[in-house]
Design a protein around this motif. Structure first.
Motif, short mmCIF file in Angstrom:
data_model
loop_
_atom_site.label_atom_id
_atom_site.label_comp_id
_atom_site.label_asym_id
_atom_site.label_seq_id
_atom_site.Cartn_x
_atom_site.Cartn_y
_atom_site.Cartn_z
N ASP A 172 0.86 -1.17 0.00
CA ASP A 172 0.00 0.00 0.00
C ASP A 172 0.91 1.23 0.00
O ASP A 172 1.64 1.45 0.97
CB ASP A 172 -0.90 -0.02 1.23
CG ASP A 172 -2.00 1.02 1.20
OD1 ASP A 172 -1.75 2.12 0.65
OD2 ASP A 172 -3.08 0.75 1.72
N LYS B 6 -3.14 -5.54 14.31
CA LYS B 6 -4.55 -5.17 14.08
C LYS B 6 -4.77 -3.69 14.42
O LYS B 6 -5.49 -2.98 13.71
CB LYS B 6 -5.50 -6.03 14.92
CG LYS B 6 -5.47 -7.49 14.57
CD LYS B 6 -6.39 -7.83 13.42
CE LYS B 6 -6.43 -9.32 13.19
NZ LYS B 6 -5.89 -9.75 11.93
N GLU C 299 -3.50 -1.75 11.53
CA GLU C 299 -4.45 -1.80 10.42
C GLU C 299 -5.62 -0.85 10.65
O GLU C 299 -6.06 -0.16 9.74
CB GLU C 299 -4.99 -3.22 10.23
CG GLU C 299 -4.02 -4.16 9.57
CD GLU C 299 -4.61 -5.55 9.35
OE1 GLU C 299 -4.41 -6.08 8.24
OE2 GLU C 299 -5.27 -6.08 10.26
N LYS D 189 -5.60 1.91 8.02
CA LYS D 189 -6.42 1.29 6.97
C LYS D 189 -5.56 0.57 5.93
O LYS D 189 -5.94 0.37 4.79
CB LYS D 189 -7.31 2.32 6.26
CG LYS D 189 -8.17 3.15 7.19
CD LYS D 189 -9.16 2.29 7.94
CE LYS D 189 -10.10 3.14 8.77
NZ LYS D 189 -10.13 2.79 10.18
N LYS E 241 -3.87 -2.93 4.86
CA LYS E 241 -4.05 -4.36 5.06
C LYS E 241 -2.70 -5.04 5.19
O LYS E 241 -1.80 -4.80 4.37
CB LYS E 241 -4.83 -4.95 3.87
CG LYS E 241 -4.96 -6.45 3.90
CD LYS E 241 -6.31 -6.86 4.40
CE LYS E 241 -6.52 -8.36 4.28
NZ LYS E 241 -6.25 -9.09 5.48
N HIS F 56 -0.46 -8.71 5.62
CA HIS F 56 -0.48 -10.12 5.24
C HIS F 56 0.60 -10.83 6.04
O HIS F 56 1.68 -10.28 6.25
CB HIS F 56 -0.23 -10.28 3.74
CG HIS F 56 -1.18 -9.48 2.91
ND1 HIS F 56 -2.42 -9.94 2.56
CD2 HIS F 56 -1.08 -8.23 2.40
CE1 HIS F 56 -3.04 -9.01 1.85
NE2 HIS F 56 -2.24 -7.96 1.74
#
Length: 160
Positions: free
Chosen positions: A6, A121, A124, A128, A130, A132
């Motif tokens: 991102d 978390k 995230e 915003k 994500k 992996h």
């Protein structure tokens, strides 16, 4: 390994959140170390002492987007890092965590993974972005949890 793809991670606020996440994860009991773009070193030759000198590229959190952009240009110019921590094609990056083997091979692994996942978390939710996950500790932890939760669905064996 925790990966992300991102481009907004290279915006000042998100980058500083990544820096904070890296610092936080490094303090989790059972984690030996964390490597991320925010912790890279610039290695230069010290000819006076006939040695190499390693200095952090991000000595402090960048205070402006221009400062962050300048430091990222430096990171991207260092041949050693090309294609290693940041993909030159997609801009994807990762955090590489090492776990203490005493935790990795014990029942304490789940608690360490829960701490790591809790902090990621939060990252995230704030950014915003994500994330992996990959790697043996994550896979072992995930599979152990799934198997344990599914065991309650199996009927008791007649001879037990």
């Amino acid at each position: 390994m925790v990966g992300l793809q991102d481009s907004s991670v290279y915006k000042l606020g998100n980058f500083n959140e990544l820096r904070q996440l890296t610092d936080t994860l490094a303090k989790v009991e059972g984690v030996n170390g964390v490597l991320s773009v925010s912790k890279l070193l610039n290695i230069s030759k010290d000819t006076a002492n006939n040695s190499f000198k390693a200095t952090p590229i991000f000595k402090t959190a960048p205070r402006s987007q221009a400062e962050l952009d300048s430091l990222m240009r430096l990171v991207n110019s260092i041949e050693f890092y090309k294609g290693q921590l940041i993909s030159p094609v997609t801009g994807a990056t990762l955090l590489a965590l090492t776990m203490d083997p005493k935790y990795l091979n014990s029942s304490r692994r789940q608690a360490v993974m829960n701490n790591i996942l809790g902090f990621t978390k939060q990252f995230e939710q704030k950014t915003k972005i994500k994330l992996h996950y990959a790697g043996l500790p994550y896979v072992r932890s995930t599979m152990t949890s799934k198997v344990a939760s599914e065991m309650k669905f199996l009927p008791c064996w007649p001879w037990s």
